[in-house]
Design a protein around this motif. Structure first.
Motif, PDB file in Angstrom:
ATOM      1  N   ASP A   1       0.983  -1.240   0.118  1.00 30.74           N
ATOM      2  CA  ASP A   1       0.151  -0.016   0.003  1.00 30.74           C
ATOM      3  C   ASP A   1       0.901   1.327  -0.080  1.00 30.74           C
ATOM      4  O   ASP A   1       1.959   1.361   0.842  1.00 30.74           O
ATOM      5  CB  ASP A   1      -1.156  -0.020   1.178  1.00 30.74           C
ATOM      6  CG  ASP A   1      -2.064   0.924   1.045  1.00 30.74           C
ATOM      7  OD1 ASP A   1      -2.675   0.906   0.082  1.00 30.74           O
ATOM      8  OD2 ASP A   1      -2.480   1.643   1.964  1.00 30.74           O
TER       9      ASP A   1
ATOM     10  N   ARG B   1      -1.145   8.483  -1.782  1.00 38.01           N
ATOM     11  CA  ARG B   1      -1.546   9.019  -3.182  1.00 38.01           C
ATOM     12  C   ARG B   1      -0.265   9.912  -3.539  1.00 38.01           C
ATOM     13  O   ARG B   1       0.138  10.061  -4.692  1.00 38.01           O
ATOM     14  CB  ARG B   1      -2.653  10.120  -3.034  1.00 38.01           C
ATOM     15  CG  ARG B   1      -3.246  10.351  -4.272  1.00 38.01           C
ATOM     16  CD  ARG B   1      -4.664  11.263  -4.112  1.00 38.01           C
ATOM     17  NE  ARG B   1      -5.095  11.150  -5.305  1.00 38.01           N
ATOM     18  CZ  ARG B   1      -6.542  11.398  -5.666  1.00 38.01           C
ATOM     19  NH1 ARG B   1      -7.449  11.588  -4.542  1.00 38.01           N
ATOM     20  NH2 ARG B   1      -7.239  11.706  -6.858  1.00 38.01           N
TER      21      ARG B   1
ATOM     22  N   TRP C   1      -7.283   7.190  -9.123  1.00 35.91           N
ATOM     23  CA  TRP C   1      -6.935   6.851  -7.501  1.00 35.91           C
ATOM     24  C   TRP C   1      -7.997   6.388  -6.932  1.00 35.91           C
ATOM     25  O   TRP C   1      -8.059   5.128  -6.337  1.00 35.91           O
ATOM     26  CB  TRP C   1      -6.304   7.939  -6.898  1.00 35.91           C
ATOM     27  CG  TRP C   1      -6.026   7.600  -5.385  1.00 35.91           C
ATOM     28  CD1 TRP C   1      -7.028   7.933  -4.257  1.00 35.91           C
ATOM     29  CD2 TRP C   1      -4.761   7.145  -4.740  1.00 35.91           C
ATOM     30  NE1 TRP C   1      -6.431   7.449  -3.368  1.00 35.91           N
ATOM     31  CE2 TRP C   1      -4.968   7.002  -3.507  1.00 35.91           C
ATOM     32  CE3 TRP C   1      -3.700   6.872  -5.467  1.00 35.91           C
ATOM     33  CZ2 TRP C   1      -4.037   6.503  -2.767  1.00 35.91           C
ATOM     34  CZ3 TRP C   1      -2.577   6.199  -4.335  1.00 35.91           C
ATOM     35  CH2 TRP C   1      -2.826   6.023  -3.224  1.00 35.91           C
ATOM     36  N   ASN C   2      -9.264   6.829  -6.852  1.00 34.82           N
ATOM     37  CA  ASN C   2     -10.479   6.584  -6.241  1.00 34.82           C
ATOM     38  C   ASN C   2     -10.815   5.308  -6.758  1.00 34.82           C
ATOM     39  O   ASN C   2     -11.456   4.337  -5.851  1.00 34.82           O
ATOM     40  CB  ASN C   2     -11.450   7.549  -6.245  1.00 34.82           C
ATOM     41  CG  ASN C   2     -11.104   8.832  -5.462  1.00 34.82           C
ATOM     42  OD1 ASN C   2     -10.186   8.674  -4.460  1.00 34.82           O
ATOM     43  ND2 ASN C   2     -11.723   9.909  -5.869  1.00 34.82           N
TER      44      ASN C   2
ATOM     45  N   SER D   1      -8.969   2.589  -5.311  1.00 35.96           N
ATOM     46  CA  SER D   1      -9.078   2.432  -4.033  1.00 35.96           C
ATOM     47  C   SER D   1     -10.311   1.236  -3.736  1.00 35.96           C
ATOM     48  O   SER D   1     -10.464   0.457  -2.942  1.00 35.96           O
ATOM     49  CB  SER D   1      -9.267   3.536  -3.053  1.00 35.96           C
ATOM     50  OG  SER D   1      -8.253   4.288  -3.461  1.00 35.96           O
TER      51      SER D   1
ATOM     52  N   ASP E   1     -10.313  -2.428  -2.239  1.00 32.26           N
ATOM     53  CA  ASP E   1     -11.040  -2.654  -0.768  1.00 32.26           C
ATOM     54  C   ASP E   1     -11.957  -3.840  -1.035  1.00 32.26           C
ATOM     55  O   ASP E   1     -12.125  -4.792  -0.185  1.00 32.26           O
ATOM     56  CB  ASP E   1     -11.926  -1.660  -0.381  1.00 32.26           C
ATOM     57  CG  ASP E   1     -11.116  -0.192  -0.002  1.00 32.26           C
ATOM     58  OD1 ASP E   1      -9.612  -0.792   0.118  1.00 32.26           O
ATOM     59  OD2 ASP E   1     -11.745   0.660   0.196  1.00 32.26           O
TER      60      ASP E   1
ATOM     61  N   GLN F   1      -6.127   6.193   1.507  1.00 32.99           N
ATOM     62  CA  GLN F   1      -7.391   6.706   0.791  1.00 32.99           C
ATOM     63  C   GLN F   1      -7.154   7.803  -0.255  1.00 32.99           C
ATOM     64  O   GLN F   1      -6.319   8.354  -0.127  1.00 32.99           O
ATOM     65  CB  GLN F   1      -8.128   7.399   2.249  1.00 32.99           C
ATOM     66  CG  GLN F   1      -8.283   6.442   3.316  1.00 32.99           C
ATOM     67  CD  GLN F   1      -8.922   5.423   2.906  1.00 32.99           C
ATOM     68  OE1 GLN F   1     -10.201   5.224   1.991  1.00 32.99           O
ATOM     69  NE2 GLN F   1      -8.598   3.784   3.447  1.00 32.99           N
TER      70      GLN F   1
END
Length: 266
Positions: free
Chosen positions: A156, A159, A190-191, A194, A198, A266
């Motif tokens: 991980d 950003r 990016w989002n 993410s 998850d 995040q």
């Protein structure tokens, strides 16, 4: 007249509290001991390394295999699937790369491409994605029951750190080979990545094949602590138990609480 004191040539302390080169060397000695055990006991080791672009997979793999026997060690980094690959069972090209007895194999990305880049970039259909998520736990259970020791790590990265590393790749002539069209699109998505991350971790973390998270903003700390965790999880003798205790703030098991408490970037 007194001579000016020369600055120390010693490396700066790493995040694990010691000097990085010295700690890494001691860990690499442990890896050689581990491989001797794997060879003598006919074991099959598979390490899966996943994570965002620029999270440090290449770097940690390089340190793991640096002093291991090339005859019993393989790094697998498959490229874009061919037309034949796309017409076959999805896991087929990965199955051909699985370790045999006495082998230590590391996957630099794996079948989880389907849950990550393929899903986000639209390289697979929604039905193909759903089928993968539904079937991969059974596939991994089958591997483990057949004698493969499977370790899954998700690297991980924040950003800001990803942006910095990708920017460096564009200007460093020795790293430009790492910059692909997929990498260039990563910051803008990016989002989406993410959300995909998850969902993947929640759906494919099982008792038989659990995920371990590695925070990689500090490259050196990530490398030594991932190696420590790997050595801790695998059996060999003699084992330097004090050396291989990883920092739990850097390497930790995935749980539902990891998502609830937002311990991932995040």
């Amino acid at each position: 007249m007194k001579k000016a004191k020369m600055p120390s040539a010693e490396p700066a302390p790493s995040a694990d509290g010691g000097h990085f080169p010295k700690t890494l060397r001691r860990l690499q000695i442990e890896l050689v001991k581990l491989q001797s055990h794997v060879i003598s006991c006919d074991e099959k080791i598979l390490v899966v390394l996943e994570g965002r672009d620029a999270a440090g997979k290449d770097g940690v793999i390089k340190r793991i295999v640096e002093h291991l026997s090339p005859r019993e060690t393989r790094v697998v980094a498959l490229g874009k699937p061919s037309d034949r690959d796309r017409s076959a069972w999805y896991f087929q090209r990965w199955a051909a790369q699985l370790p045999t007895q006495r082998e230590f194999v590391l996957f630099n990305r794996s079948w989880y491409n389907r849950a990550g880049v393929e899903h986000v970039m639209g390289f697979c259909t929604k039905e193909e994605y759903r089928e993968f998520i539904a079937t991969v736990p059974a596939f991994e259970e089958m591997l483990v029951h057949s004698g493969v020791r499977l370790l899954k790590y998700y690297l991980d990265i924040s950003r800001a750190e990803q942006k910095r590393r990708l920017s460096k790749r564009r200007t460093d002539p020795l790293k430009q080979w790492k910059l692909s069209p997929i990498d260039k699109a990563a910051p803008k998505l990016w989002n989406e990545y993410s959300t995909a991350r998850d969902a993947m971790l929640a759906a494919t973390h099982t008792a038989v094949a659990p995920w371990t998270i590695v925070r990689t903003d500090d490259k050196r700390a990530a490398r030594v602590n991932l190696i420590k965790d790997l050595l801790f999880r695998l059996h060999y003798r003699p084992k330097d138990k004090k050396l291989i205790m990883a920092d739990p703030s850097i390497v930790f098991p995935f749980t539902e609480d990891v998502l609830k408490t937002q311990r991932l970037a995040q």
